[in-house]
Design a protein around this motif. Structure first.
Motif, PDB file in Angstrom:
ATOM      1  N   ARG A 186       0.957  -1.223   0.196  1.00 23.37           N
ATOM      2  CA  ARG A 186       0.079  -0.171  -0.110  1.00 23.37           C
ATOM      3  C   ARG A 186       0.850   1.227  -0.076  1.00 23.37           C
ATOM      4  O   ARG A 186       1.911   1.328   0.613  1.00 23.37           O
ATOM      5  CB  ARG A 186      -0.990   0.165   1.246  1.00 23.37           C
ATOM      6  CG  ARG A 186      -1.963  -0.788   1.089  1.00 23.37           C
ATOM      7  CD  ARG A 186      -2.986  -0.577   2.202  1.00 23.37           C
ATOM      8  NE  ARG A 186      -4.043   0.347   2.031  1.00 23.37           N
ATOM      9  CZ  ARG A 186      -5.280   0.306   2.505  1.00 23.37           C
ATOM     10  NH1 ARG A 186      -5.778  -0.750   2.646  1.00 23.37           N
ATOM     11  NH2 ARG A 186      -6.268   1.228   2.247  1.00 23.37           N
ATOM     12  N   ILE A 189      -8.049  -3.768  -3.406  1.00 22.24           N
ATOM     13  CA  ILE A 189      -7.855  -3.717  -1.989  1.00 22.24           C
ATOM     14  C   ILE A 189      -9.241  -3.200  -1.159  1.00 22.24           C
ATOM     15  O   ILE A 189      -9.506  -3.729  -0.123  1.00 22.24           O
ATOM     16  CB  ILE A 189      -6.387  -3.037  -1.545  1.00 22.24           C
ATOM     17  CG1 ILE A 189      -5.191  -3.885  -2.015  1.00 22.24           C
ATOM     18  CG2 ILE A 189      -6.492  -2.842  -0.134  1.00 22.24           C
ATOM     19  CD1 ILE A 189      -3.974  -3.264  -1.692  1.00 22.24           C
ATOM     20  N   LEU A 190      -9.576  -2.041  -1.749  1.00 21.44           N
ATOM     21  CA  LEU A 190     -10.560  -1.384  -0.900  1.00 21.44           C
ATOM     22  C   LEU A 190     -11.812  -2.126  -1.009  1.00 21.44           C
ATOM     23  O   LEU A 190     -12.663  -2.217   0.201  1.00 21.44           O
ATOM     24  CB  LEU A 190     -11.028   0.060  -1.515  1.00 21.44           C
ATOM     25  CG  LEU A 190      -9.730   1.032  -1.370  1.00 21.44           C
ATOM     26  CD1 LEU A 190     -10.126   2.318  -2.357  1.00 21.44           C
ATOM     27  CD2 LEU A 190      -9.684   1.437  -0.040  1.00 21.44           C
ATOM     28  N   ASN A 245     -11.896  -5.470  -1.269  1.00 22.48           N
ATOM     29  CA  ASN A 245     -11.950  -6.612  -0.440  1.00 22.48           C
ATOM     30  C   ASN A 245     -12.107  -6.167   1.220  1.00 22.48           C
ATOM     31  O   ASN A 245     -12.234  -6.993   1.824  1.00 22.48           O
ATOM     32  CB  ASN A 245     -10.660  -7.277  -0.623  1.00 22.48           C
ATOM     33  CG  ASN A 245     -10.750  -8.080  -2.173  1.00 22.48           C
ATOM     34  OD1 ASN A 245     -11.827  -8.233  -2.722  1.00 22.48           O
ATOM     35  ND2 ASN A 245      -9.611  -8.245  -2.559  1.00 22.48           N
ATOM     36  N   GLU A 246     -12.014  -4.978   1.203  1.00 26.81           N
ATOM     37  CA  GLU A 246     -11.968  -4.629   2.836  1.00 26.81           C
ATOM     38  C   GLU A 246     -13.110  -4.079   3.000  1.00 26.81           C
ATOM     39  O   GLU A 246     -13.660  -3.333   4.172  1.00 26.81           O
ATOM     40  CB  GLU A 246     -10.787  -3.316   2.976  1.00 26.81           C
ATOM     41  CG  GLU A 246      -9.308  -3.956   3.210  1.00 26.81           C
ATOM     42  CD  GLU A 246      -8.621  -2.945   3.071  1.00 26.81           C
ATOM     43  OE1 GLU A 246      -8.853  -1.818   3.108  1.00 26.81           O
ATOM     44  OE2 GLU A 246      -7.230  -3.243   3.665  1.00 26.81           O
ATOM     45  N   TYR A 247     -14.198  -4.093   2.035  1.00 29.25           N
ATOM     46  CA  TYR A 247     -15.687  -3.644   2.082  1.00 29.25           C
ATOM     47  C   TYR A 247     -15.734  -2.287   2.560  1.00 29.25           C
ATOM     48  O   TYR A 247     -16.688  -1.644   2.990  1.00 29.25           O
ATOM     49  CB  TYR A 247     -16.332  -4.410   3.500  1.00 29.25           C
ATOM     50  CG  TYR A 247     -16.137  -5.855   3.231  1.00 29.25           C
ATOM     51  CD1 TYR A 247     -17.263  -6.400   2.434  1.00 29.25           C
ATOM     52  CD2 TYR A 247     -15.575  -6.666   3.983  1.00 29.25           C
ATOM     53  CE1 TYR A 247     -17.147  -7.928   2.192  1.00 29.25           C
ATOM     54  CE2 TYR A 247     -15.247  -7.870   3.694  1.00 29.25           C
ATOM     55  CZ  TYR A 247     -16.230  -8.648   2.891  1.00 29.25           C
ATOM     56  OH  TYR A 247     -16.315 -10.004   2.717  1.00 29.25           O
ATOM     57  N   GLN A 248     -14.583  -1.417   1.883  1.00 24.85           N
ATOM     58  CA  GLN A 248     -14.986  -0.041   1.664  1.00 24.85           C
ATOM     59  C   GLN A 248     -15.365   0.444   0.340  1.00 24.85           C
ATOM     60  O   GLN A 248     -14.701   0.888  -0.565  1.00 24.85           O
ATOM     61  CB  GLN A 248     -13.548   0.754   1.903  1.00 24.85           C
ATOM     62  CG  GLN A 248     -12.771   0.309   3.251  1.00 24.85           C
ATOM     63  CD  GLN A 248     -11.564   1.200   3.481  1.00 24.85           C
ATOM     64  OE1 GLN A 248     -11.641   2.340   3.188  1.00 24.85           O
ATOM     65  NE2 GLN A 248     -10.572   0.751   3.913  1.00 24.85           N
TER      66      GLN A 248
END
Lengths: 292, 297
Positions: free
Chosen positions: B228, B240-241, B243-246
């Motif tokens: 990152r 990435i965002l 998969n992080e539920y953002q």
């Protein structure tokens, strides 16, 4: 037979008057040399690294890596979904190309431009947006889930992502050929008493068939290698919805470089075969349109 | 008038067939192209404009944007030079193995992006051919920016050459030969004769190459290492965002890429329109330039 002689006759070669004056223009050695150097550095040498890495495996190791049940299941999904998606694209791609060439309707230019969207939209963006649409709480998914239809996180999702990716290939190969078809032939067919449908099947379809087949092969080839748009919507369950490129990534993440290379070689061979098929189809298409 | 009317009747379909076909085609385009595009922007703005900007203001998002711009700024010019050189030697000359060379230029199109990333890992990774040497000299290629640039160059390798080869073949050598006979040097011929003839194809090739370079995911994901703020390009940052539920942040970065795609499509349409208009203008000219006029027909 040399490699060149089985290759495709290029359009430039069709103009014999230009062939005689070969080396009048300067820059042949410079440009060919640079082309070969750059091609070798970026494409050929790295690809050969893949092949040489495979030779470090024994035949048994190689076979075990490319034929484990999980890998076989991924081939079935990748090839099956790519085939279904390419077939659907042939039907709807032809329809879209037909409508764009033959009819006028409001917003036609916008639709024509939009067809290229899958070329221009990054695959990861397509992936998350299709998932957002089709997931159980998505715009479309919320209406389908009560009916028992699940389109995301299973092989259906893979097919839908691959339809998105492949559509422009079919439309853009068929469209120019459809524009060039001779209306006189259709008029002759009608005058001789053929119905519109007979004219389409017997006159129009044979002239666009090579282009349609080329578009199919291109969409299929692209779908087999596709990664970005699929992994978000597939659910990625081993044996069920895991595509072959993801298997390679999985092996890499476990530092199984040999295994990843073996599966990659299988995919590379498939790409080569498809590339040769597409080249042959394009040659056929050119001879067809040249002979007409 | 009557003959025109009959002509129209026999080479088109009954109105209801026409409207049904147009309807199905538009429904398909709406479902598969318009909806996904609309979803990107709607999801990005789901929590309002403030949340949308918040997703873009993050330092990690900024460094991803910067890395993506750097990557495209290196990859596109390199492929531009290659594309022009390859098109020149393939389109302007006859030589043995030309068809084979054309196939090789197309090769990266049909190689899976994941395989494209893998080959550079095998070359420059810790276990790869040059791995030990690179480690000894403290040069990082894989899991660093050079690897990302290399993978991007591979994936976008054929775009510009592919646009130029058919265009330059169709135009032939006559104008260049005239320039050479009249005493122009090779460079002058290229700048003043060839370049104006191919400029629209060149622009189109460059914007397509650029869109793909900025949006490449599979190949870059293999070589990036996903650090990152350091080796994340915009598509990787989106992943990435997401998969992080953002979701909102993921879609706001994705919306920038979707905007890039839209701009690409608009430029493409303008380029096509300009090209058609030039062809039309050439066709309308009195026949002092018969060659140009003939091609336009």
């Amino acid at each position: 037979m040399t490699a060149a002689s089985i290759g495709v006759p290029l359009p430039g070669a069709a103009a014999p008057s230009r062939g005689g004056s070969k080396k009048v223009l300067p820059g042949f050695n410079l440009t060919l040399g640079y082309t070969l150097l750059y091609l070798s550095l970026i494409v050929l040498i790295p690809l050969s690294a893949l092949v040489f890495k495979t030779f470090t495996l024994s035949w048994e190791q190689f076979w075990a890596a490319i034929s484990s049940p999980r890998v076989l299941a991924s081939y079935r999904l990748t090839f099956g979904a790519s085939l279904i998606a390419a077939l659907i694209n042939v039907v709807f791609g032809l329809l879209v190309a037909w409508v764009l060439v033959r009819y006028t309707f409001p917003g036609k230019k916008v639709v024509d431009a939009l067809v290229d969207l899958p070329f221009a939209l990054p695959t990861a963006v397509a992936g998350i947006s299709l998932t957002a649409l089709l997931a159980g709480n998505g715009w479309i998914g919320q209406y389908l889930e009560p009916l028992g239809i699940k389109l995301a996180f299973n092989p259906n999702g893979v097919v839908i992502a691959l339809i998105f990716i492949g559509l422009p290939f079919v439309v853009r190969t068929v469209q120019p050929v459809l524009e060039d078809t001779e209306k006189e032939l259709e008029e002759a067919a009608m005058c001789l008493g053929a119905t519109r449908w007979q004219t389409f099947i017997r006159v129009i379809f044979p002239s666009i068939a090579p282009a349609l087949l080329t578009g199919f092969a291109m969409a299929f080839a692209r779908a087999i290698g596709e990664y970005g748009s699929v992994i978000f919507i597939a659910g990625n369950m081993p044996m069920v919805s895991e595509i072959t490129p993801l298997v390679i990534i999985g092996k890499l993440e476990q530092y199984d470089y040999a295994g990843a290379t073996a599966v990659a070689v299988v995919m590379l061979v498939m790409s080569f075969v498809l590339l040769l098929v597409i080249n042959a189809l394009q040659g056929w298409q050119r001879r067809r349109s040249g002979g007409a | 008038m009557t003959s025109l009317a009959t002509k129209r009747v026999i080479t088109t379909e009954a109105p209801w067939v026409r409207f049904t076909l147009i309807g199905i085609a538009l429904a398909f385009v709406f479902l598969f192209l318009v909806l996904p595009l609309a979803a990107v922007f709607t999801e990005a703005l789901r929590k309002g404009f403030g949340a949308y900007l918040e997703g873009l203001r993050e330092p990690d998002a900024w460094s991803a944007i910067k890395l993506t711009l750097i990557t495209a700024a290196i990859a596109v010019p390199l492929n531009l030079v290659f594309g022009v050189a390859a098109a020149w030697c393939i389109a302007k000359y006859e030589f043995r193995g030309k068809a084979f060379l054309t196939t090789l230029v197309d090769l990266p199109f049909s190689v899976s992006p994941v395989v494209a990333g893998l080959i550079y890992v095998l070359m420059f990774g810790a276990q790869g051919w040059f791995g030990p040497w690179l480690a000894a000299h403290d040069i990082k290629i894989i899991f660093a920016i050079p690897g990302i640039v290399l993978a991007t160059i591979f994936v976008t390798f054929p775009f510009i050459a592919r646009e130029l080869i058919p265009l330059m073949q169709a135009q032939g050598n006559d104008e260049e030969q005239a320039a050479i006979v009249l005493g122009a040097t090779g460079w002058q011929t290229f700048w003043y004769v060839t370049l104006p003839n191919i400029k629209w194809g060149l622009i189109y090739g460059v914007i397509l190459c650029n869109a793909r370079a900025m949006g490449e995911f599979g190949a870059v994901s293999v070589v990036s290492g996903h650090i990152r703020g350091q080796t994340n390009t915009m598509p990787l940052h989106v992943e990435i965002l997401y998969n992080e539920y953002q979701s909102v942040a993921a879609f706001s970065v994705a919306s920038l890429l979707a905007l890039l795609a839209l701009v690409t499509l608009v430029i493409k349409s303008v380029v096509e329109w300009r090209h058609e208009r030039e062809m039309q203008a050439a066709a309308d000219l009195p026949p002092e330039r018969p060659l140009v006029a003939k091609e336009a027909l």
